[in-house]
Write a protein that holds these residues in place. Structure first.
Motif, PDB file in Angstrom:
ATOM      1  N   GLY A 131      31.096  53.385  64.354  1.00 55.13           N
ATOM      2  CA  GLY A 131      31.569  54.337  65.348  1.00 55.13           C
ATOM      3  C   GLY A 131      30.763  54.324  66.633  1.00 55.13           C
ATOM      4  O   GLY A 131      30.944  55.201  67.488  1.00 55.13           O
ATOM      5  N   ASP A 132      29.884  53.340  66.781  1.00 54.45           N
ATOM      6  CA  ASP A 132      29.081  53.254  68.007  1.00 54.45           C
ATOM      7  C   ASP A 132      29.927  52.834  69.199  1.00 54.45           C
ATOM      8  O   ASP A 132      29.608  53.166  70.338  1.00 54.45           O
ATOM      9  N   ILE A 133      30.986  52.086  68.930  1.00 56.87           N
ATOM     10  CA  ILE A 133      31.875  51.593  69.983  1.00 56.87           C
ATOM     11  C   ILE A 133      33.315  51.869  69.563  1.00 56.87           C
ATOM     12  O   ILE A 133      33.690  51.644  68.407  1.00 56.87           O
ATOM     13  N   LEU A 134      34.126  52.317  70.480  1.00 57.32           N
ATOM     14  CA  LEU A 134      35.545  52.567  70.232  1.00 57.32           C
ATOM     15  C   LEU A 134      36.307  51.252  70.323  1.00 57.32           C
ATOM     16  O   LEU A 134      36.104  50.470  71.257  1.00 57.32           O
ATOM     17  N   ASN A 135      37.199  50.994  69.386  1.00 54.92           N
ATOM     18  CA  ASN A 135      37.980  49.749  69.359  1.00 54.92           C
ATOM     19  C   ASN A 135      39.194  49.869  70.278  1.00 54.92           C
ATOM     20  O   ASN A 135      40.304  50.113  69.830  1.00 54.92           O
ATOM     21  N   THR A 136      38.974  49.664  71.558  1.00 58.70           N
ATOM     22  CA  THR A 136      40.087  49.694  72.514  1.00 58.70           C
ATOM     23  C   THR A 136      40.822  48.355  72.550  1.00 58.70           C
ATOM     24  O   THR A 136      41.949  48.284  73.040  1.00 58.70           O
ATOM     25  N   ASN A 137      40.192  47.301  72.031  1.00 60.54           N
ATOM     26  CA  ASN A 137      40.815  45.975  72.057  1.00 60.54           C
ATOM     27  C   ASN A 137      42.112  45.937  71.271  1.00 60.54           C
ATOM     28  O   ASN A 137      43.089  45.318  71.704  1.00 60.54           O
ATOM     29  N   ALA A 138      42.144  46.562  70.104  1.00 60.78           N
ATOM     30  CA  ALA A 138      43.351  46.541  69.273  1.00 60.78           C
ATOM     31  C   ALA A 138      44.522  47.194  69.998  1.00 60.78           C
ATOM     32  O   ALA A 138      45.644  46.688  69.959  1.00 60.78           O
ATOM     33  N   GLN A 139      44.270  48.313  70.653  1.00 65.18           N
ATOM     34  CA  GLN A 139      45.328  48.988  71.396  1.00 65.18           C
ATOM     35  C   GLN A 139      45.848  48.097  72.522  1.00 65.18           C
ATOM     36  O   GLN A 139      47.060  47.929  72.697  1.00 65.18           O
ATOM     37  N   PHE A 140      44.928  47.503  73.275  1.00 60.49           N
ATOM     38  CA  PHE A 140      45.305  46.630  74.384  1.00 60.49           C
ATOM     39  C   PHE A 140      46.133  45.450  73.892  1.00 60.49           C
ATOM     40  O   PHE A 140      47.213  45.158  74.418  1.00 60.49           O
ATOM     41  N   ILE A 141      45.648  44.752  72.874  1.00 63.07           N
ATOM     42  CA  ILE A 141      46.339  43.568  72.372  1.00 63.07           C
ATOM     43  C   ILE A 141      47.691  43.941  71.778  1.00 63.07           C
ATOM     44  O   ILE A 141      48.680  43.233  71.991  1.00 63.07           O
ATOM     45  N   SER A 142      47.751  45.045  71.041  1.00 64.60           N
ATOM     46  CA  SER A 142      49.022  45.474  70.448  1.00 64.60           C
ATOM     47  C   SER A 142      50.093  45.705  71.514  1.00 64.60           C
ATOM     48  O   SER A 142      51.237  45.275  71.360  1.00 64.60           O
ATOM     49  N   LYS A 143      49.723  46.371  72.595  1.00 64.48           N
ATOM     50  CA  LYS A 143      50.678  46.614  73.688  1.00 64.48           C
ATOM     51  C   LYS A 143      51.132  45.305  74.325  1.00 64.48           C
ATOM     52  O   LYS A 143      52.314  45.123  74.617  1.00 64.48           O
ATOM     53  N   GLU A 144      50.180  44.398  74.555  1.00 67.22           N
ATOM     54  CA  GLU A 144      50.509  43.118  75.173  1.00 67.22           C
ATOM     55  C   GLU A 144      51.413  42.278  74.275  1.00 67.22           C
ATOM     56  O   GLU A 144      52.373  41.662  74.747  1.00 67.22           O
ATOM     57  N   LEU A 145      51.122  42.255  72.979  1.00 69.08           N
ATOM     58  CA  LEU A 145      51.948  41.487  72.047  1.00 69.08           C
ATOM     59  C   LEU A 145      53.344  42.077  71.951  1.00 69.08           C
ATOM     60  O   LEU A 145      54.339  41.345  71.912  1.00 69.08           O
ATOM     61  N   SER A 146      53.432  43.392  71.914  1.00 66.88           N
ATOM     62  CA  SER A 146      54.742  44.052  71.864  1.00 66.88           C
ATOM     63  C   SER A 146      55.600  43.675  73.069  1.00 66.88           C
ATOM     64  O   SER A 146      56.791  43.401  72.933  1.00 66.88           O
ATOM     65  N   ALA A 147      54.976  43.628  74.240  1.00 66.15           N
ATOM     66  CA  ALA A 147      55.696  43.240  75.463  1.00 66.15           C
ATOM     67  C   ALA A 147      56.189  41.797  75.393  1.00 66.15           C
ATOM     68  O   ALA A 147      57.160  41.436  76.056  1.00 66.15           O
ATOM     69  N   LEU A 148      55.540  40.975  74.559  1.00 70.83           N
ATOM     70  CA  LEU A 148      55.957  39.583  74.377  1.00 70.83           C
ATOM     71  C   LEU A 148      56.964  39.422  73.232  1.00 70.83           C
ATOM     72  O   LEU A 148      57.389  38.309  72.939  1.00 70.83           O
ATOM     73  N   GLY A 149      57.298  40.531  72.574  1.00 74.71           N
ATOM     74  CA  GLY A 149      58.221  40.459  71.456  1.00 74.71           C
ATOM     75  C   GLY A 149      57.561  40.019  70.159  1.00 74.71           C
ATOM     76  O   GLY A 149      58.237  39.575  69.235  1.00 74.71           O
TER      77      GLY A 149
END
Length: 174
Positions: free
Chosen positions: A15-33
């Motif tokens: 919990g020292d760092i928030l995992n913002t990467n998963a959210q970012f990648i998920s949105k980008e992948l969704s936009a690519l179908g």
């Protein structure tokens, strides 16, 4: 086409760092179908990482990892990926030259452990890191794609937008 995202780093589990990467990648992948069916976080442990990668590569067409590509002894993501795919790690001279130049620009001595950042699984497409020293890469084998990216968002996000996204779009109908 579906994907799985694996964030690597004990600091994420603690919990020292928030995992913002998963959210970012998920949105980008969704936009690519590209559908994302699973996300996981794994600490810097080679055995658990190998098991997580093995499971992910069985159930997803694309596995994307973030983190664990740096120069320290606990950065084992690349090694685990190469082992999973039974590929040798090969030094890329151009990448080594870029890392060496990065340290020169900072007027800092490059230690030998940084050289491991220039090792890639044979056949990998290398994604240059203009914001740090750990490049990412993609490697395809047996109809599966493994993409490994650095953990810091300031490095991962531009790499994804500028290099990974075009790489993924070349095979997309979406």
């Amino acid at each position: 086409m579906n994907a799985e995202i694996i964030a690597v780093g004990t600091e994420l589990l603690l919990g020292d760092i928030l995992n913002t990467n998963a959210q970012f990648i998920s949105k980008e992948l969704s936009a690519l179908g590209i559908d994302v069916f699973y996300q996981s976080v794994i600490g810097d442990n080679p055995e658990r990482l190998e098991n997580t990668l093995r499971t992910a590569i069985k159930r997803a067409d694309i596995v994307i990892t973030t983190g664990g590509l740096g120069p320290t002894c606990d950065d084992v993501t690349k090694e685990a990926g190469a082992k999973l795919l039974s590929l040798k790690l090969i030094e890329d001279k151009e990448t080594l030259d870029m890392i060496t130049e990065f340290f020169k620009r900072l007027n800092r001595k490059m230690t030998d452990n940084n050289k491991k950042q220039a090792l890639f699984p044979e056949g990998a497409v290398i994604f240059r890191n203009d914001n740090g020293t750990a490049p990412g890469f993609a490697v395809e084998k047996d109809g599966k794609t493994l993409i490994m990216l650095p953990g810091p968002p300031i490095e991962m996000e531009p790499m994804f937008i500028n290099l990974v996204k075009p790489y993924l779009m070349r095979n997309s109908n979406e």
